[in-house]
Motif scaffolding. Sequence first.
Motif, short mmCIF file in Angstrom:
data_model
loop_
_atom_site.label_atom_id
_atom_site.label_comp_id
_atom_site.label_asym_id
_atom_site.label_seq_id
_atom_site.Cartn_x
_atom_site.Cartn_y
_atom_site.Cartn_z
N LEU A 50 110.11 8.16 -13.39
CA LEU A 50 108.96 7.95 -14.27
C LEU A 50 108.45 6.52 -14.25
O LEU A 50 107.24 6.28 -14.33
N ALA A 51 109.35 5.58 -14.18
CA ALA A 51 108.95 4.16 -14.19
C ALA A 51 108.35 3.76 -12.85
O ALA A 51 108.65 4.37 -11.81
N GLU A 52 107.51 2.76 -12.87
CA GLU A 52 106.94 2.19 -11.65
C GLU A 52 107.53 0.80 -11.46
O GLU A 52 107.05 -0.18 -12.03
N GLY A 53 108.60 0.72 -10.69
CA GLY A 53 109.29 -0.54 -10.53
C GLY A 53 109.93 -0.95 -11.85
O GLY A 53 110.69 -0.19 -12.46
N ASP A 54 109.60 -2.16 -12.30
CA ASP A 54 110.13 -2.65 -13.58
C ASP A 54 109.26 -2.24 -14.76
O ASP A 54 109.60 -2.54 -15.91
N ARG A 55 108.17 -1.57 -14.47
CA ARG A 55 107.26 -1.16 -15.54
C ARG A 55 107.64 0.24 -16.03
O ARG A 55 107.59 1.22 -15.28
N LEU A 56 108.03 0.34 -17.29
CA LEU A 56 108.44 1.62 -17.85
C LEU A 56 107.25 2.55 -18.02
O LEU A 56 106.10 2.10 -18.18
N HIS A 57 107.52 3.83 -17.98
CA HIS A 57 106.50 4.82 -18.31
C HIS A 57 106.13 4.62 -19.78
O HIS A 57 106.97 4.24 -20.60
N PRO A 58 104.88 4.85 -20.16
CA PRO A 58 104.47 4.67 -21.56
C PRO A 58 105.37 5.39 -22.56
O PRO A 58 105.63 4.86 -23.65
N LEU A 59 105.88 6.57 -22.21
CA LEU A 59 106.74 7.27 -23.16
C LEU A 59 108.12 6.64 -23.22
O LEU A 59 108.74 6.60 -24.29
N GLN A 60 108.60 6.12 -22.11
CA GLN A 60 109.87 5.39 -22.15
C GLN A 60 109.75 4.17 -23.07
O GLN A 60 110.65 3.90 -23.88
N GLN A 61 108.63 3.46 -22.96
CA GLN A 61 108.42 2.30 -23.81
C GLN A 61 108.27 2.71 -25.27
O GLN A 61 108.78 2.04 -26.18
N ALA A 62 107.61 3.85 -25.50
CA ALA A 62 107.42 4.33 -26.86
C ALA A 62 108.76 4.71 -27.51
O ALA A 62 108.95 4.48 -28.71
N PHE A 63 109.66 5.26 -26.74
CA PHE A 63 110.99 5.58 -27.27
C PHE A 63 111.70 4.32 -27.73
O PHE A 63 112.41 4.32 -28.74
N ILE A 64 111.51 3.23 -26.99
CA ILE A 64 112.11 1.95 -27.39
C ILE A 64 111.42 1.41 -28.64
O ILE A 64 112.07 0.98 -29.60
N ASP A 65 110.09 1.45 -28.63
CA ASP A 65 109.33 0.91 -29.76
C ASP A 65 109.63 1.64 -31.05
O ASP A 65 109.73 1.03 -32.13
N GLU A 66 109.79 2.97 -30.95
CA GLU A 66 110.01 3.79 -32.15
C GLU A 66 111.50 3.99 -32.46
O GLU A 66 111.83 4.66 -33.45
#
Length: 212
Positions: free
Chosen positions: A137-153
């Motif tokens: 799902l991630a693009e290199g070091d850039r997380l997928h938006p939902l991966q980032q959202a799981f961290i944020d929430e």
Amino acid sequence: MSIDLPESAVPPPTGPGGSSPAPSRRTFIATSAAVGGAVVAGGTFLAVPDEATAEGASPSSRVSLTVNGTRRTVTVDNRTSLLDLLREHLGLTGSKKGCNAGACGACTVLVDGDRVNSCLTLAVRLEGAEVTTVEGLAEGDRLHPLQQAFIDEDAFQCGYCTPGQIVSGVGCIKEGHTGSPEEIREWMSGNICRCGCYVKIVRAVEQAAGRK
């Protein structure tokens, strides 16, 4: 190697004419038990082959599929699930083996863009398919938006179900089932979180879907 049989298990003497009568049920059972797996047929002991020997090698097939953008070709037992192919053959352990019965969703991956329980999907049926796991799902070091959202929430606790939750959430967003928290809960209901982080999971899906 000679086998000494108990007196009660010795076949009856040869009848007139030199022919040996068929063993009685009692004789058959006694002699079978005495030789530990041999069978009497017409007065002759026949060894019963081991189950593994009788079955022989399990049938296998060669399958080619694209996993996270990379073409992979492997030879697997025809009974191998997609989950075991990913974990045991390709080293992609992000997809988790939870119930192994399609009830928990921890093994969720995308096959040709659709959500599937990889524990219930035979690998040999996916010739030419495109499979996406949480690792893809991630693009290199850039997380997928939902991966980032799981961290944020903070939408996880033990984290075991998280890969399946994220992949399922990506599919849920793609399918357009994010119109309300209730709709998200309905279409994510196949993914179980034993830690009970459902409220935050729904918020993460909302965030990735652009609702927040």
